[in-house]
Design a protein around this motif. Structure first.
Motif, PDB file in Angstrom:
ATOM      1  N   GLY A 122      -6.760 -23.397  -2.857  1.00 53.69           N
ATOM      2  CA  GLY A 122      -6.022 -22.369  -2.136  1.00 53.69           C
ATOM      3  C   GLY A 122      -6.902 -21.309  -1.521  1.00 53.69           C
ATOM      4  N   ALA A 123      -7.897 -21.710  -0.764  1.00 48.18           N
ATOM      5  CA  ALA A 123      -8.885 -20.778  -0.222  1.00 48.18           C
ATOM      6  C   ALA A 123      -8.265 -19.704   0.657  1.00 48.18           C
ATOM      7  N   VAL A 124      -8.672 -18.459   0.390  1.00 46.82           N
ATOM      8  CA  VAL A 124      -8.299 -17.324   1.235  1.00 46.82           C
ATOM      9  C   VAL A 124      -9.578 -16.540   1.527  1.00 46.82           C
ATOM     10  N   PRO A 125      -9.644 -15.824   2.649  1.00 47.00           N
ATOM     11  CA  PRO A 125     -10.851 -15.053   2.978  1.00 47.00           C
ATOM     12  C   PRO A 125     -11.125 -13.978   1.926  1.00 47.00           C
ATOM     13  N   PHE A 126     -12.415 -13.734   1.694  1.00 47.23           N
ATOM     14  CA  PHE A 126     -12.839 -12.731   0.717  1.00 47.23           C
ATOM     15  C   PHE A 126     -14.217 -12.208   1.130  1.00 47.23           C
ATOM     16  N   GLY A 127     -14.502 -10.948   0.830  1.00 46.28           N
ATOM     17  CA  GLY A 127     -15.836 -10.405   0.962  1.00 46.28           C
ATOM     18  C   GLY A 127     -16.241 -10.117   2.387  1.00 46.28           C
ATOM     19  N   ARG A 128     -16.000  -8.910   2.851  1.00 46.83           N
ATOM     20  CA  ARG A 128     -16.235  -8.586   4.251  1.00 46.83           C
ATOM     21  C   ARG A 128     -17.652  -8.076   4.491  1.00 46.83           C
ATOM     22  N   LEU A 129     -18.224  -8.541   5.615  1.00 44.38           N
ATOM     23  CA  LEU A 129     -19.535  -8.091   6.067  1.00 44.38           C
ATOM     24  C   LEU A 129     -19.497  -8.071   7.585  1.00 44.38           C
ATOM     25  N   LEU A 184     -20.657  -7.793  -4.100  1.00 45.61           N
ATOM     26  CA  LEU A 184     -19.248  -8.116  -3.869  1.00 45.61           C
ATOM     27  C   LEU A 184     -18.473  -8.294  -5.172  1.00 45.61           C
ATOM     28  N   VAL A 185     -19.181  -8.237  -6.326  1.00 42.76           N
ATOM     29  CA  VAL A 185     -18.480  -8.295  -7.605  1.00 42.76           C
ATOM     30  C   VAL A 185     -17.464  -7.156  -7.710  1.00 42.76           C
ATOM     31  N   GLU A 186     -17.787  -6.003  -7.129  1.00 39.83           N
ATOM     32  CA  GLU A 186     -16.865  -4.869  -7.174  1.00 39.83           C
ATOM     33  C   GLU A 186     -15.586  -5.177  -6.402  1.00 39.83           C
ATOM     34  N   GLU A 187     -15.729  -5.744  -5.215  1.00 35.98           N
ATOM     35  CA  GLU A 187     -14.560  -6.097  -4.417  1.00 35.98           C
ATOM     36  C   GLU A 187     -13.721  -7.160  -5.118  1.00 35.98           C
ATOM     37  N   ALA A 191      -9.826  -6.771  -6.432  1.00 40.94           N
ATOM     38  CA  ALA A 191      -8.800  -7.688  -5.918  1.00 40.94           C
ATOM     39  C   ALA A 191      -8.125  -8.481  -7.025  1.00 40.94           C
ATOM     40  N   GLY A 192      -8.529  -8.264  -8.269  1.00 35.21           N
ATOM     41  CA  GLY A 192      -7.854  -8.896  -9.394  1.00 35.21           C
ATOM     42  C   GLY A 192      -8.345 -10.282  -9.759  1.00 35.21           C
ATOM     43  N   TYR A 193      -9.537 -10.667  -9.302  1.00 30.59           N
ATOM     44  CA  TYR A 193     -10.079 -11.965  -9.691  1.00 30.59           C
ATOM     45  C   TYR A 193     -10.608 -11.918 -11.119  1.00 30.59           C
ATOM     46  N   ASP A 194     -10.574 -13.065 -11.791  1.00 29.05           N
ATOM     47  CA  ASP A 194     -11.096 -13.173 -13.150  1.00 29.05           C
ATOM     48  C   ASP A 194     -12.601 -13.387 -13.161  1.00 29.05           C
ATOM     49  N   CYS A 195     -13.124 -13.971 -12.072  1.00 32.15           N
ATOM     50  CA  CYS A 195     -14.522 -14.370 -12.030  1.00 32.15           C
ATOM     51  C   CYS A 195     -15.034 -14.248 -10.604  1.00 32.15           C
ATOM     52  N   TYR A 196     -16.284 -13.809 -10.488  1.00 29.95           N
ATOM     53  CA  TYR A 196     -16.952 -13.787  -9.191  1.00 29.95           C
ATOM     54  C   TYR A 196     -18.254 -14.548  -9.303  1.00 29.95           C
ATOM     55  N   LEU A 197     -18.484 -15.466  -8.364  1.00 27.97           N
ATOM     56  CA  LEU A 197     -19.678 -16.303  -8.361  1.00 27.97           C
ATOM     57  C   LEU A 197     -20.449 -16.119  -7.070  1.00 27.97           C
ATOM     58  N   ASN A 202     -28.387  -8.645  -9.282  1.00 29.18           N
ATOM     59  CA  ASN A 202     -29.299  -7.509  -9.210  1.00 29.18           C
ATOM     60  C   ASN A 202     -28.971  -6.576 -10.365  1.00 29.18           C
ATOM     61  N   GLU A 203     -29.755  -5.546 -10.520  1.00 30.54           N
ATOM     62  CA  GLU A 203     -29.605  -4.677 -11.687  1.00 30.54           C
ATOM     63  C   GLU A 203     -28.224  -4.028 -11.750  1.00 30.54           C
ATOM     64  N   ARG A 204     -27.729  -3.547 -10.622  1.00 30.72           N
ATOM     65  CA  ARG A 204     -26.464  -2.813 -10.649  1.00 30.72           C
ATOM     66  C   ARG A 204     -25.243  -3.726 -10.802  1.00 30.72           C
ATOM     67  N   SER A 205     -25.346  -4.991 -10.360  1.00 34.85           N
ATOM     68  CA  SER A 205     -24.172  -5.865 -10.427  1.00 34.85           C
ATOM     69  C   SER A 205     -23.774  -6.159 -11.869  1.00 34.85           C
ATOM     70  N   THR A 206     -24.753  -6.212 -12.778  1.00 35.38           N
ATOM     71  CA  THR A 206     -24.426  -6.418 -14.191  1.00 35.38           C
ATOM     72  C   THR A 206     -23.576  -5.272 -14.715  1.00 35.38           C
ATOM     73  N   HIS A 207     -23.957  -4.046 -14.405  1.00 38.73           N
ATOM     74  CA  HIS A 207     -23.181  -2.892 -14.863  1.00 38.73           C
ATOM     75  C   HIS A 207     -21.800  -2.864 -14.199  1.00 38.73           C
ATOM     76  N   MET A 208     -21.734  -3.195 -12.923  1.00 39.19           N
ATOM     77  CA  MET A 208     -20.438  -3.213 -12.240  1.00 39.19           C
ATOM     78  C   MET A 208     -19.501  -4.220 -12.887  1.00 39.19           C
ATOM     79  N   ALA A 209     -20.014  -5.421 -13.188  1.00 41.65           N
ATOM     80  CA  ALA A 209     -19.176  -6.456 -13.798  1.00 41.65           C
ATOM     81  C   ALA A 209     -18.665  -6.014 -15.162  1.00 41.65           C
TER      82      ALA A 209
END
Length: 253
Positions: A122-129, A184-187, A191-197, A202-209
């Motif tokens: 069920g792919a939907v767009p995610f992660g804007r750049l 994009l882990v923050e986004e 958005a209510g996802y259980d997992c981001y891959l 990077n150093e900050r993404s661990t703390h954000m997760a």
């Protein structure tokens, strides 16, 4: 069968909608070689090893995700860059490269292929750049134990992962973006996802997760981007009757 080089490049530009996204390097034909094109070698990165494989295979064109002429890099044609370009020019080889357009394509893109390989539906767009979505989100058919999903990722991507555990005892909603998109882990969490891959951490993404309560997986830049160029090469082979071979140059990063 064969196709004129400019026709093939124009087809790819249109098919991948290169005008829809602002990128960090020129998209499409980066080095012009012989025409017509009968044989393609595809790979993730236009490294010397891939070019040597293409020369040995007597290919007409090299198709990659990571090409040359990145913004901010030294523009001089010396050293490693000089050797790579001499290999292309001396052998009349063309180089066709697509970065973000190949990540985001809904059919042959790196993210679309990751969705298929990992059975995320069920792919939907995610992660804007740059005003466009470059990633995808979806869901697993059934809520899945995190350990089971991690084994699936490592097995099917043939990689070793970095995992930051979230509080969810089951994973169902998954967002992903190939390559280097850890922030994009923050986004994904919002958005209510259980997992981001993605490919890199990077150093900050661990703390954000940890603080936002989401499973975070960094599966390797190369490992998450091994599928798009191969899928595009197969598509072109079918569309124009060309020979195609994907060459995976090992890269643990």
């Amino acid at each position: 069968m064969a196709v004129e080089l400019n026709q093939l490049a124009a087809y790819c530009n249109d098919f991948l909608e290169v005008e829809a996204v602002t990128d960090f390097c020129p998209q499409g034909l980066q080095v012009e070689g012989r025409s017509p094109v009968r044989s393609i070698v595809s790979g993730v990165t236009a490294c010397q090893a891939l070019l040597d494989e293409a020369v040995a295979a007597e290919a007409d064109l090299v198709l990659v995700h990571h090409g040359y002429f990145w913004k901010g890099e030294d523009p001089r044609v010396v050293g490693m860059k000089g050797r790579r370009l001499r290999t292309l020019l001396r052998n009349d080889l063309s180089l066709l490269a697509y970065h973000l357009p190949l990540d985001r394509h809904p059919v042959v893109g790196n993210n679309a292929e990751l969705m298929r390989v990992l059975e995320v539906e069920g792919a939907v767009p995610f992660g804007r750049l740059g005003g466009v979505a470059i990633g995808m989100g979806g869901q697993l058919a059934t809520p899945t134990d995190p350990g089971v999903f991690l084994e699936r990722v490592e097995g099917r991507l043939e990689t070793r992962i970095l995992h930051v555990a979230g509080p969810q005892e089951r994973i169902q909603r998954v967002a992903l973006c190939s390559g280097g998109a850890p922030d994009l882990v923050e986004e994904a969490a919002e958005a209510g996802y259980d997992c981001y891959l993605t490919g890199e951490s990077n150093e900050r993404s661990t703390h954000m997760a940890r603080e936002m309560g989401i499973h975070f997986i960094a599966a390797g830049h190369h490992a998450t981007e091994r599928f798009g160029a191969a899928a595009l090469g197969r598509h072109l082979a079918g569309e124009f009757g060309l020979q195609h071979r994907f060459v995976d140059i090992p890269n643990p990063a």
